[in-house]
Every structure is written in structure tokens, then in C-alpha cells.
Scaffold this active site. Structure first.
Site, PDB file in Angstrom:
ATOM      1  N   MET A   1       4.092  12.077  -7.920  1.00 33.32           N
ATOM      2  CA  MET A   1       4.720  12.481  -6.630  1.00 33.32           C
ATOM      3  C   MET A   1       3.499  12.146  -5.731  1.00 33.32           C
ATOM      4  O   MET A   1       2.820  13.107  -5.334  1.00 33.32           O
ATOM      5  CB  MET A   1       5.309  13.710  -6.878  1.00 33.32           C
ATOM      6  CG  MET A   1       6.074  13.919  -7.733  1.00 33.32           C
ATOM      7  SD  MET A   1       6.925  15.806  -7.936  1.00 33.32           S
ATOM      8  CE  MET A   1       5.405  16.423  -8.427  1.00 33.32           C
ATOM      9  N   ASP A   2       3.368  10.903  -5.142  1.00 37.05           N
ATOM     10  CA  ASP A   2       2.410  10.628  -4.112  1.00 37.05           C
ATOM     11  C   ASP A   2       3.122  10.580  -2.597  1.00 37.05           C
ATOM     12  O   ASP A   2       4.047   9.758  -2.520  1.00 37.05           O
ATOM     13  CB  ASP A   2       1.859   9.511  -4.546  1.00 37.05           C
ATOM     14  CG  ASP A   2       0.535   9.216  -3.799  1.00 37.05           C
ATOM     15  OD1 ASP A   2      -0.043  10.072  -3.309  1.00 37.05           O
ATOM     16  OD2 ASP A   2      -0.064   7.919  -3.463  1.00 37.05           O
ATOM     17  N   GLY A   3       2.180  10.745  -1.813  1.00 36.06           N
ATOM     18  CA  GLY A   3       2.514  10.680  -0.196  1.00 36.06           C
ATOM     19  C   GLY A   3       3.218  11.766   0.374  1.00 36.06           C
ATOM     20  O   GLY A   3       3.617  11.488   1.698  1.00 36.06           O
TER      21      GLY A   3
ATOM     22  N   ARG B   1       1.000  11.966   3.691  1.00 39.87           N
ATOM     23  CA  ARG B   1       1.319  10.804   4.560  1.00 39.87           C
ATOM     24  C   ARG B   1       2.509  10.989   5.215  1.00 39.87           C
ATOM     25  O   ARG B   1       2.959  10.476   6.401  1.00 39.87           O
ATOM     26  CB  ARG B   1       1.250   9.269   3.655  1.00 39.87           C
ATOM     27  CG  ARG B   1      -0.121   8.917   3.575  1.00 39.87           C
ATOM     28  CD  ARG B   1      -0.113   7.700   2.671  1.00 39.87           C
ATOM     29  NE  ARG B   1       0.096   7.788   1.397  1.00 39.87           N
ATOM     30  CZ  ARG B   1       0.423   6.779   0.420  1.00 39.87           C
ATOM     31  NH1 ARG B   1       0.730   5.593   1.179  1.00 39.87           N
ATOM     32  NH2 ARG B   1       0.661   7.271  -0.765  1.00 39.87           N
TER      33      ARG B   1
ATOM     34  N   THR C   1       5.622   7.088  -6.366  1.00 46.63           N
ATOM     35  CA  THR C   1       6.018   6.689  -5.033  1.00 46.63           C
ATOM     36  C   THR C   1       4.849   6.412  -4.124  1.00 46.63           C
ATOM     37  O   THR C   1       3.660   6.553  -4.830  1.00 46.63           O
ATOM     38  CB  THR C   1       6.607   7.974  -4.514  1.00 46.63           C
ATOM     39  OG1 THR C   1       5.707   9.115  -4.562  1.00 46.63           O
ATOM     40  CG2 THR C   1       7.938   8.278  -5.235  1.00 46.63           C
TER      41      THR C   1
END
Length: 361
Positions: free
Chosen positions: A132-134, A137, A306
Site C-alpha cells: 500500500m504505497d502512495g 503523495r 500501488t
């Protein structure tokens, strides 16, 4: 038809009436939004309705009130001390909004059932892992305020992705929630994220006690001993409360990294062998794999990352050597139904290749 009496909007004069409405976004009801009353300079009163602002009371400090109509703005009440007349705003009543939302949700549910039934004609992954990236951002992209703003948006995605996986029939889901490398971030952010995670764990405990977990079992994996006692106690309680659930098993990796997992598994294997009284400690591959943090679930068939990254970020690199890695440019809070369906379709298309590779290995 709703009649709204607004104040004069002049730098501190409150509106006579505040209005509470709900807005409908993405088919799911949002929390109630209360109109501001313009009591403070620069504070405009209004409500969000159909993704537009309806300014119901005059804004303080010279900010005029108005209604956004299409791409034009209709001023309804002047700010900066000019008196506002009675404003008549046409909108759906709460009952109409609730009814339309209920109908829309029913149609969406029916569409998903049809889509998932077609999807299940092909092979479905036994275990899907999500990196679970972002979140940060996403918060920066949408100008969200607060260190945990992006992570709160990410928790909403967790809820719906788990719902979709359960409806599709995926039996196991593994989430890379907070890795050991994440503890290298600023202490304020780490504390903020861990407090948010504890808040969600305690909320899940309340749901489990009231029987609202819908058959979902939660397992926490990682170096939990490195976390504070309150968090450990909460995770232990949640795991005990959901132990009998079998509809969907979710592994949440916290304080996790593959490097530490391998070291932990080797040490535990050696201790187990020595306890058995063996003079010569000879470790087999199965001995190490049985002592992994994530040994309770099958290895992932599909890994979805992601945020556009290609790395595994030290997440289950041992277990995913034969898994399909699917990357998407969508940030984690942006991940939706069609991203998940597309990843599973890719897995089905690559199934013959993956099966051959496993046989060769």
C-alpha cells in the site's frame, strides 16, 4: 425546496439558520456536513452537495455567499457587511437523497455480483498481497492537512478492497501496513500513523464484540514485540475475537521486513531443534518456512503494488519468488474496483506461464 435564512455575512454576524445535509459521492453516503455560520472573519457558511458548494450564509470578512451553478457562480448573499435576503435553495430532501443512494448502492451491488461471477470462471488467487504505497503523495496531491490525512484516506481503501476480495471469493489477503523501514521516518509521523492504526484496531474490536466483522479474521504479523504494550494488547484481543472467522483471513504486517523475518525464523528453528534434544542442528527448508511470521497463510499468488513502484520494499521477498507482481500508477487511496479486477484478469491470463514456472522450479 429548502428556505434558508442567512445572516448579513458581515465580519462576525452569525447566520440565523444552519442546515445539515448529506452528500452522495461514489455511491456511498458521506457523513453529515453542517453549514458554517460565518461567525469568524473569512469563514463562509455552506454545505457540500453533489460535489459543489452551496453557500447558504454570508461569509465573514467580505466573502460573498453564492451558489455554484454549472461553471458559473450566482451570488445569493453579499458579504462584508451587506445584508442578505432570504435565500431559497432548491435541493433534494434527506429522504430523497437516502432513497436514491440506496437504489444506487443496490444497482452497484448487483453489477459487482454479475462481474465477479464472470470473473470466477477463471482461476482466482488464493492469496493477494497489497503493498500500500502512495498515502503521503495522495495527501499532497489533494492538499490534505495533517500528517495522518493520507493514511486515513488509505484506510477507506482498505475497507472497500477487503469487501471486494471477500465478494470475489479470495480466501486470504496480506497487507503491508507498516514496515520496519517506515520507522526511519520522522518521529511525529511515526507516532501519528501508529496512533491511527491503534484507533482502527480498537474500532475493529468494537465491531468484533458486536458481531459486525462479517466473517473476517484478522492476524497481525511482524516483530510485534518491538511495539508498545497498548498496541500489542489491542492486536492480541482482536486476533482472539476473530479467531473463528473463516470467510476472509486478513494478515496485517506491522513492524515487518523479510530480512528480520528470515533471521527470526532461523533462530526459532534452531531453538526448536535444540529443545528436541538434537546434538547436531540440521535445518531443512521446511523448518525455516514453518517459523516465518506469515506461515499461517499460503504464499501469495498475486502481489499488487500501488503508486507506480516496481520494488517489493523488503516485503515477503522469500514467499513471493513465484508470485505475479502487478504494479499500478494509482496511489493506494485511489485503488478501486476496476484496478483489482484488472489485476486478477492479468493473473488469469498469465496462469499457464506461472504454472509452468512452478513446475520447472
Amino acid at each position: 425546496m429548502v428556505t434558508v435564512l442567512s445572516g448579513d455575512g458581515g465580519g462576525g454576524c452569525p447566520a440565523m439558520v444552519t442546515v445539515v445535509v448529506r452528500r452522495c459521492g461514489g455511491g456511498f453516503p458521506a457523513t453529515a456536513v453542517v453549514a458554517g455560520d460565518g461567525r469568524y472573519g473569512g469563514d463562509s457558511g455552506g454545505v457540500v452537495f453533489r460535489r459543489r458548494w452551496l453557500w447558504l450564509s454570508g461569509g465573514g470578512g467580505g466573502c460573498p455567499a453564492g451558489e455554484v451553478v454549472g461553471r458559473r457562480r450566482r451570488w445569493l448573499a453579499g458579504g462584508g457587511g451587506y445584508p442578505a435576503a432570504v435565500v431559497v435553495v432548491v435541493m433534494n430532501t434527506l429522504e430523497e437523497v437516502d432513497e436514491s443512494t440506496h437504489i444506487f448502492n443496490a444497482l452497484m451491488s448487483l453489477m459487482r455480483k454479475f462481474l465477479f461471477r464472470v470473473l470466477c470462471v477463471g482461476p482466482i488467487p488464493t492469496n493477494i498481497s497489497f503493498i500500500m504505497d502512495g498515502n503521503r503523495r495522495f495527501a499532497k496531491k489533494h492538499n490534505l492537512i495533517g500528517l495522518d490525512a493520507g493514511h486515513r484516506a488509505g484506510f477507506i481503501s482498505v475497507k472497500y478492497i477487503l469487501q471486494y476480495c471477500k465478494e470475489i471469493g479470495v480466501p486470504y489477503v496480506t497487507l503491508h501496513a507498516f514496515g520496519m523501514d517506515n520507522f526511519k521516518r520522522g518521529p511525529e509521523e511515526v507516532k501519528c500513523v501508529m496512533d491511527l492504526m491503534l484507533e482502527k484496531v480498537e474500532l475493529a474490536i468494537d465491531q468484533a464484540v458486536s458481531g459486525n466483522m462479517n466473517g473476517v479474521r484478522i492476524i497481525f504479523a511482524g516483530d510485534l514485540d518491538s511495539l508498545n504494550e497498548h498496541f500489542r494488547a489491542a492486536t492480541k484481543k482482536l486476533m482472539e475475537l476473530t479467531e473463528e472467522n473463516r470467510d476472509l483471513i486478513v494478515v496485517v504486517c506491522v513492524a515487518y521486513s523479510t530480512s528480520l523475518e528470515i533471521v527470526h525464523a532461523v533462530r526459532k528453528s534452531c531453538v526448536r531443534k535444540c529443545t528436541n534434544g538434537d546434538d547436531l542442528v540440521l535445518l531443512e527448508l521446511s523448518d525455516v518456512e514453518e517459523c516465518m511470521y506469515t506461515s499461517i497463510v499460503p504464499v501469495p499468488d498475486l502481489v499488487i503494488r500501488t503508486g507506480g513502484g516496481d520494488r517489493l520494499s523488503n516485503f515477503m521477498t522469500w514467499q513471493t519468488s513465484r508470485s505475479l507482481l502487478h504494479r499500478t500508477e494509482a496511489l493506494w487511496p485511489e485503488l478501486g474496483l476496476w484496478h483489482l479486477v484488472w489485476a486478477i484478469l492479468k493473473f488469469q491470463r498469465m496462469q499457464d506461464y506461472l504454472t509452468k514456472k512452478k513446475k520447472l522450479d
